[in-house]
Design an enzyme around this catalytic site. Structure first.
Site, mmCIF file in Angstrom:
data_model
loop_
_atom_site.group_PDB
_atom_site.id
_atom_site.type_symbol
_atom_site.label_atom_id
_atom_site.label_comp_id
_atom_site.label_asym_id
_atom_site.label_seq_id
_atom_site.Cartn_x
_atom_site.Cartn_y
_atom_site.Cartn_z
ATOM 1 N N GLU A 141 0.810 -1.226 0.000
ATOM 2 C CA GLU A 141 0.000 0.000 0.000
ATOM 3 C C GLU A 141 0.841 1.274 0.000
ATOM 4 O OE1 GLU A 141 -2.896 -0.334 3.156
ATOM 5 O OE2 GLU A 141 -4.154 -1.607 1.901
ATOM 6 N N GLU A 231 -5.258 -9.568 1.787
ATOM 7 C CA GLU A 231 -5.857 -9.187 3.067
ATOM 8 C C GLU A 231 -7.356 -9.052 2.900
ATOM 9 O OE1 GLU A 231 -4.256 -5.684 5.010
ATOM 10 O OE2 GLU A 231 -2.293 -6.027 4.081
#
Length: 302
Positions: A141, A231
């Site tokens: 990210e 995730e």
């Protein structure tokens, strides 16, 4: 991960065709808990490794013994372990996981700290050369956080691909970032997509269908490359985000729905997360501490 501005759940005009998974109205708490335990005991593809005990956090050096103990707890329930860093004790995770017969997705944590990035990348490469890395994740990210630009990230990805020619290499980010950054998508061997209905304010009743839509967008961007959900999860307490409510019942339901979908559709999923971690309340608020299947004392929650 936290709330995504510009990316939120909108209730569809018609809900008749949605796949809603487990209907909470038909389950007592005890029956739902038993189904959750049975689902966990059936095993899962992968789980994200929670590194830190209560009072610990990034920057603390974690011992090999602590990693060994936590791998031992997770081993009966999963085939893969995902780690997020390769320094400060995180380098123990891939080796100990392999020793216990588990496969590994090993992450180098990247940020705007270029000196630390060098340490992470070199440690990832060395672990890969020793045979402890089944999939290499170069960054997590970092585009979403605006800590590196696309050119910088591409150079890191290519560096690891060159150093580890036999290891699939990818980058982890929210599902829509692979649409927004086609050059990154093209550079990856595998697409490593985070999919969180909770962080888009999705009510639990529509969460399974919303996750399928997220996975579908990443799959479209991948253009034939394998997509792995790196995730997804649901907090067991800590409040709410728009229509998404954190509760024990919702956390159990989401885990059950996710694992059933993973098995029936052959989707590789790394569930987030293994153990509750108190340090995560900073950016995420109270819910940050309650994403584990085990609590912070390493006891199964339900």
């Amino acid at each position: 991960m936290s709330y995504r501005k510009g990316h939120h759940f909108t209730l569809p005009e018609t809900t008749s065709s949605l796949t809603k998974g487990v209907d909470l109205n038909n389950y007592t708490r005890e029956r739902l808990q038993q189904l959750w335990r049975n689902t966990l005991q059936n095993g899962m593809h992968g789980i994200c490794f929670s590194m830190y005990e209560d009072g610990q956090g990034p920057g603390d050096i974690i011992t090999e013994e602590q990693v060994e103990r936590r791998i031992g707890i997770l081993k009966p329930y999963t085939k893969w372990i995902r780690s997020f860093s390769c320094i400060e004790g995180n380098e123990h995770i891939p080796r100990i996981a392999h020793k216990n017969g588990l496969q590994t997705m090993v992450g180098a944590w990247l940020s705007d700290d270029l000196e630390t990035n060098e340490k992470e990348l070199e440690a990832l490469i060395q672990l890969g050369k020793k045979g402890y890395v089944n999939i290499a994740a170069v960054g997590n990210e970092v585009l979403y956080r605006n800590e590196l630009n696309e050119r910088e990230l591409l150079s890191y990805i290519e560096r690891v691909k060159t150093a580890l020619p036999g290891v699939p290499v990818g980058y982890v980010d929210a599902y829509y970032e692979f649409t927004n950054h086609p050059k990154i998508t093209e550079a990856c061997d595998v697409i490593l997509s985070n999919c969180y209905p909770y962080w888009e304010g999705c009510p639990i009743a529509y969460s399974l269908n919303h996750m399928k839509q997220m996975f579908g967008q990443a799959t479209d961007a991948a253009k034939g490359k394998k997509v792995i959900i790196t995730e997804t999860g649901w907090p067991s307490e800590g409040g709410r985000l728009k229509g998404a409510v954190s509760s024990a019942e919702n956390a159990m339901k989401y885990f059950i729905d996710t694992q059933v979908w993973s098995v029936t559709e052959n989707i590789d999923i790394f569930y987030f997360s293994s153990f509750d971690e108190s340090w995560k309340t900073g950016d995420e608020g109270d819910v940050g501490a309650y994403w584990g299947l085990w609590d912070k004392h390493e006891r199964l929650k339900f």
